[in-house]
Scaffold this motif. Structure first.
Motif, PDB file in Angstrom:
ATOM      1  N   LEU A   1      -1.752  36.374  46.095  1.00 54.05           N
ATOM      2  CA  LEU A   1      -0.350  36.521  46.480  1.00 54.05           C
ATOM      3  C   LEU A   1       0.465  37.259  45.419  1.00 54.05           C
ATOM      4  O   LEU A   1       1.496  37.865  45.727  1.00 54.05           O
ATOM      5  CB  LEU A   1       0.282  35.148  46.703  1.00 54.05           C
ATOM      6  CG  LEU A   1      -0.304  34.245  47.789  1.00 54.05           C
ATOM      7  CD1 LEU A   1       0.399  32.887  47.755  1.00 54.05           C
ATOM      8  CD2 LEU A   1      -0.183  34.875  49.161  1.00 54.05           C
ATOM      9  N   PHE A   2       0.024  37.201  44.168  1.00 54.78           N
ATOM     10  CA  PHE A   2       0.899  37.579  43.067  1.00 54.78           C
ATOM     11  C   PHE A   2       1.220  39.061  42.938  1.00 54.78           C
ATOM     12  O   PHE A   2       2.323  39.400  42.479  1.00 54.78           O
ATOM     13  CB  PHE A   2       0.356  36.998  41.753  1.00 54.78           C
ATOM     14  CG  PHE A   2       0.885  35.621  41.484  1.00 54.78           C
ATOM     15  CD1 PHE A   2       1.821  35.394  40.502  1.00 54.78           C
ATOM     16  CD2 PHE A   2       0.470  34.548  42.258  1.00 54.78           C
ATOM     17  CE1 PHE A   2       2.341  34.130  40.281  1.00 54.78           C
ATOM     18  CE2 PHE A   2       0.977  33.279  42.055  1.00 54.78           C
ATOM     19  CZ  PHE A   2       1.925  33.074  41.053  1.00 54.78           C
TER      20      PHE A   2
ATOM     21  N   SER B   1       0.206  24.562  50.950  1.00 50.76           N
ATOM     22  CA  SER B   1       0.011  24.733  49.504  1.00 50.76           C
ATOM     23  C   SER B   1       0.502  26.095  49.041  1.00 50.76           C
ATOM     24  O   SER B   1       1.210  26.208  48.026  1.00 50.76           O
ATOM     25  CB  SER B   1      -1.472  24.574  49.150  1.00 50.76           C
ATOM     26  OG  SER B   1      -1.917  23.258  49.386  1.00 50.76           O
ATOM     27  N   LEU B   2       0.135  27.133  49.757  1.00 50.21           N
ATOM     28  CA  LEU B   2       0.544  28.480  49.361  1.00 50.21           C
ATOM     29  C   LEU B   2       2.052  28.660  49.491  1.00 50.21           C
ATOM     30  O   LEU B   2       2.670  29.405  48.717  1.00 50.21           O
ATOM     31  CB  LEU B   2      -0.197  29.522  50.189  1.00 50.21           C
ATOM     32  CG  LEU B   2      -1.721  29.564  49.960  1.00 50.21           C
ATOM     33  CD1 LEU B   2      -2.376  30.558  50.915  1.00 50.21           C
ATOM     34  CD2 LEU B   2      -2.058  29.913  48.514  1.00 50.21           C
ATOM     35  N   GLY B   3       2.670  27.965  50.439  1.00 54.18           N
ATOM     36  CA  GLY B   3       4.115  27.991  50.534  1.00 54.18           C
ATOM     37  C   GLY B   3       4.768  27.357  49.317  1.00 54.18           C
ATOM     38  O   GLY B   3       5.788  27.847  48.810  1.00 54.18           O
ATOM     39  N   ILE B   4       4.194  26.262  48.819  1.00 57.06           N
ATOM     40  CA  ILE B   4       4.696  25.626  47.606  1.00 57.06           C
ATOM     41  C   ILE B   4       4.543  26.573  46.422  1.00 57.06           C
ATOM     42  O   ILE B   4       5.442  26.710  45.580  1.00 57.06           O
ATOM     43  CB  ILE B   4       3.963  24.297  47.345  1.00 57.06           C
ATOM     44  CG1 ILE B   4       4.280  23.286  48.444  1.00 57.06           C
ATOM     45  CG2 ILE B   4       4.329  23.723  45.976  1.00 57.06           C
ATOM     46  CD1 ILE B   4       3.420  22.033  48.408  1.00 57.06           C
ATOM     47  N   VAL B   5       3.400  27.247  46.336  1.00 58.31           N
ATOM     48  CA  VAL B   5       3.172  28.231  45.271  1.00 58.31           C
ATOM     49  C   VAL B   5       4.249  29.306  45.310  1.00 58.31           C
ATOM     50  O   VAL B   5       4.818  29.681  44.270  1.00 58.31           O
ATOM     51  CB  VAL B   5       1.773  28.858  45.393  1.00 58.31           C
ATOM     52  CG1 VAL B   5       1.635  30.062  44.460  1.00 58.31           C
ATOM     53  CG2 VAL B   5       0.684  27.835  45.086  1.00 58.31           C
ATOM     54  N   LEU B   6       4.539  29.824  46.496  1.00 62.39           N
ATOM     55  CA  LEU B   6       5.565  30.853  46.615  1.00 62.39           C
ATOM     56  C   LEU B   6       6.917  30.343  46.126  1.00 62.39           C
ATOM     57  O   LEU B   6       7.638  31.048  45.407  1.00 62.39           O
ATOM     58  CB  LEU B   6       5.674  31.327  48.060  1.00 62.39           C
ATOM     59  CG  LEU B   6       4.523  32.189  48.581  1.00 62.39           C
ATOM     60  CD1 LEU B   6       4.696  32.452  50.079  1.00 62.39           C
ATOM     61  CD2 LEU B   6       4.445  33.517  47.826  1.00 62.39           C
TER      62      LEU B   6
ATOM     63  N   THR C   1       8.250  32.140  42.669  1.00 59.03           N
ATOM     64  CA  THR C   1       9.427  33.009  42.747  1.00 59.03           C
ATOM     65  C   THR C   1      10.593  32.452  41.948  1.00 59.03           C
ATOM     66  O   THR C   1      11.376  33.218  41.367  1.00 59.03           O
ATOM     67  CB  THR C   1       9.844  33.223  44.216  1.00 59.03           C
ATOM     68  OG1 THR C   1      10.014  31.953  44.872  1.00 59.03           O
ATOM     69  CG2 THR C   1       8.799  34.026  44.976  1.00 59.03           C
ATOM     70  N   ALA C   2      10.706  31.133  41.874  1.00 61.01           N
ATOM     71  CA  ALA C   2      11.775  30.534  41.072  1.00 61.01           C
ATOM     72  C   ALA C   2      11.615  30.859  39.592  1.00 61.01           C
ATOM     73  O   ALA C   2      12.602  31.105  38.883  1.00 61.01           O
ATOM     74  CB  ALA C   2      11.815  29.019  41.285  1.00 61.01           C
ATOM     75  N   LYS C   3      10.386  30.872  39.097  1.00 67.52           N
ATOM     76  CA  LYS C   3      10.132  31.136  37.683  1.00 67.52           C
ATOM     77  C   LYS C   3      10.129  32.628  37.368  1.00 67.52           C
ATOM     78  O   LYS C   3      10.355  33.020  36.215  1.00 67.52           O
ATOM     79  CB  LYS C   3       8.781  30.527  37.277  1.00 67.52           C
ATOM     80  CG  LYS C   3       8.688  29.023  37.441  1.00 67.52           C
ATOM     81  CD  LYS C   3       9.727  28.282  36.647  1.00 67.52           C
ATOM     82  CE  LYS C   3       9.552  26.767  36.771  1.00 67.52           C
ATOM     83  NZ  LYS C   3      10.616  26.027  36.073  1.00 67.52           N
ATOM     84  N   LEU C   4       9.870  33.456  38.339  1.00 64.73           N
ATOM     85  CA  LEU C   4       9.765  34.901  38.109  1.00 64.73           C
ATOM     86  C   LEU C   4      11.105  35.619  38.192  1.00 64.73           C
ATOM     87  O   LEU C   4      11.193  36.807  37.874  1.00 64.73           O
ATOM     88  CB  LEU C   4       8.792  35.523  39.123  1.00 64.73           C
ATOM     89  CG  LEU C   4       7.315  35.220  38.876  1.00 64.73           C
ATOM     90  CD1 LEU C   4       6.480  35.614  40.092  1.00 64.73           C
ATOM     91  CD2 LEU C   4       6.815  35.927  37.633  1.00 64.73           C
ATOM     92  N   ARG C   5      12.148  34.950  38.632  1.00 67.87           N
ATOM     93  CA  ARG C   5      13.460  35.589  38.741  1.00 67.87           C
ATOM     94  C   ARG C   5      14.030  35.910  37.363  1.00 67.87           C
ATOM     95  O   ARG C   5      13.809  35.188  36.421  1.00 67.87           O
ATOM     96  CB  ARG C   5      14.441  34.689  39.490  1.00 67.87           C
ATOM     97  CG  ARG C   5      14.112  34.555  40.962  1.00 67.87           C
ATOM     98  CD  ARG C   5      15.275  33.953  41.720  1.00 67.87           C
ATOM     99  NE  ARG C   5      14.985  33.862  43.137  1.00 67.87           N
ATOM    100  CZ  ARG C   5      14.555  32.758  43.746  1.00 67.87           C
ATOM    101  NH1 ARG C   5      14.396  31.665  43.049  1.00 67.87           N
ATOM    102  NH2 ARG C   5      14.310  32.756  45.038  1.00 67.87           N
TER     103      ARG C   5
END
Length: 333
Positions: free
Chosen positions: A237-238, A320-325, A329-333
């Motif tokens: 996903l990344f 699970s992948l939704g939680i990852v997203l 995204t919260a940390k990458l902003r």
């Protein structure tokens, strides 16, 4: 030099397939488990390419999955035993719970939570060696396990239940498995809604990617690996979310700590993979003692984030992948 094997054991225990070589004391780093997005392993950022449309699902007594495994159940399965966390993830999306499991994914608060998950029986033998007799004691009409780890159980289960070996290589295959399980159980509307939620979330993340460089590592302070697109579903996903210049080198190559330093990682996600009952602390804390690791920009900037390995490394389904997203995204902003 001598190759240590602890990470391989832990990654398989985490319901994944370690495709690369493992590091030794000299600090080499390898790829993770199962891949994403067409299997190219490309580090290019594809942008917003996810199709948000969801095709209708038709109930069926027989399905042929993405790896051409045909599964037939005489009636909609109700008593499902999960030997791999993807199974727990799919059942959760369908509004079901397993009669027994050997993962801890359901304890996550966005699944059942610890109290409710604790009521579900665990299969003795752990992820690597679940006991066939214990599986059958729950009278399942369907057992779902990882193909390369649990396939050997099939002969012992034959005639008493239906065994479905799964092996997702990317998020699209995880969606296909969910759709097939929905067809077998008749819970088609639930699966369509779950798929729609995930596709919408991924498309939104793709349309607003970060310009920061990110990295996912897993393991322990001496043996740890880099999760790479093409060999890890989550890592696949990344490239859609950030700059992720990591590519699987298979069994012939490995990343060094010097290479990681040269890539100037801005945000680091850490999966601590330890056996159940282990007293080892979080991997990020143990890595803090490594002299080279302290020079990574993400470490200096306080952008090292321990993540739930049950979700990030093992779940591999749409929830699970939704939680990852959400978390990434919260940390990458």
């Amino acid at each position: 030099m001598r190759v240590r094997i602890r990470v391989r054991t832990l990654r398989r225990w985490a319901a994944t397939v370690l495709a690369g070589t493992l590091i030794t004391g000299c600090g080499a780093i390898t790829g993770g488990d199962s891949g994403d997005s067409g299997g190219s392993g490309s580090a290019a950022r594809p942008g917003g390419r996810t199709d948000r449309s969801v095709a209708p699902i038709t109930p069926a007594r027989t399905v042929t999955d993405v790896h051409r495994v045909t599964v037939t159940t005489p009636r909609p399965p109700e008593r499902v035993v999960c030997l791999v966390a993807l199974c727990d993830d799919m059942l959760s999306e369908l509004g079901m719970v397993p009669v027994a499991t050997n993962s801890e994914l359901l304890a996550h608060p966005r699944f059942l939570g610890k109290e409710r998950a604790a009521r579900i029986p665990s299969i003795p033998g752990g992820f690597l060696s679940p006991e066939a007799e214990a599986v059958l004691s729950h009278r399942p009409d369907l057992v779902i396990g990882l193909a390369d780890t649990h396939g050997r159980l099939a002969p012992a289960l034959k005639g008493a239940t239906v065994f479905w070996p799964v092996q997702p290589g990317n998020w699209q295959e995880s969606v296909r498995y969910l759709r097939d399980l929905a067809a077998l159980t008749g819970r088609t509307a639930q699966a369509e809604r779950a798929e729609q939620r995930f596709r919408d979330k991924l498309a939104r993340a793709e349309n607003d990617p970060s310009d920061r460089t990110s990295l996912i590592v897993f393991g322990d302070e001496e043996n740890f690996g880099v999760a790479t697109p093409g060999t890890d579903v989550t890592a696949g996903l990344f490239p859609r979310l950030s700059h992720y210049p990591w590519k699987s080198r298979g069994v012939s190559g490995a990343y060094s700590l010097e290479e990681i330093l040269a890539r100037k990682v801005d945000v680091l996600f850490v999966e601590t993979l330890t056996a159940r009952g282990s007293s080892d602390g979080p991997l990020a804390e143990r890595l803090a003692q490594h002299p080279l690791w302290s020079k990574v920009p993400a470490v200096r900037a306080g952008e090292v984030h321990e993540v739930d390995a049950d979700v990030w490394a093992k779940g591999r389904g749409t929830r699970s992948l939704g939680i990852v997203l959400d978390e990434a995204t919260a940390k990458l902003r």
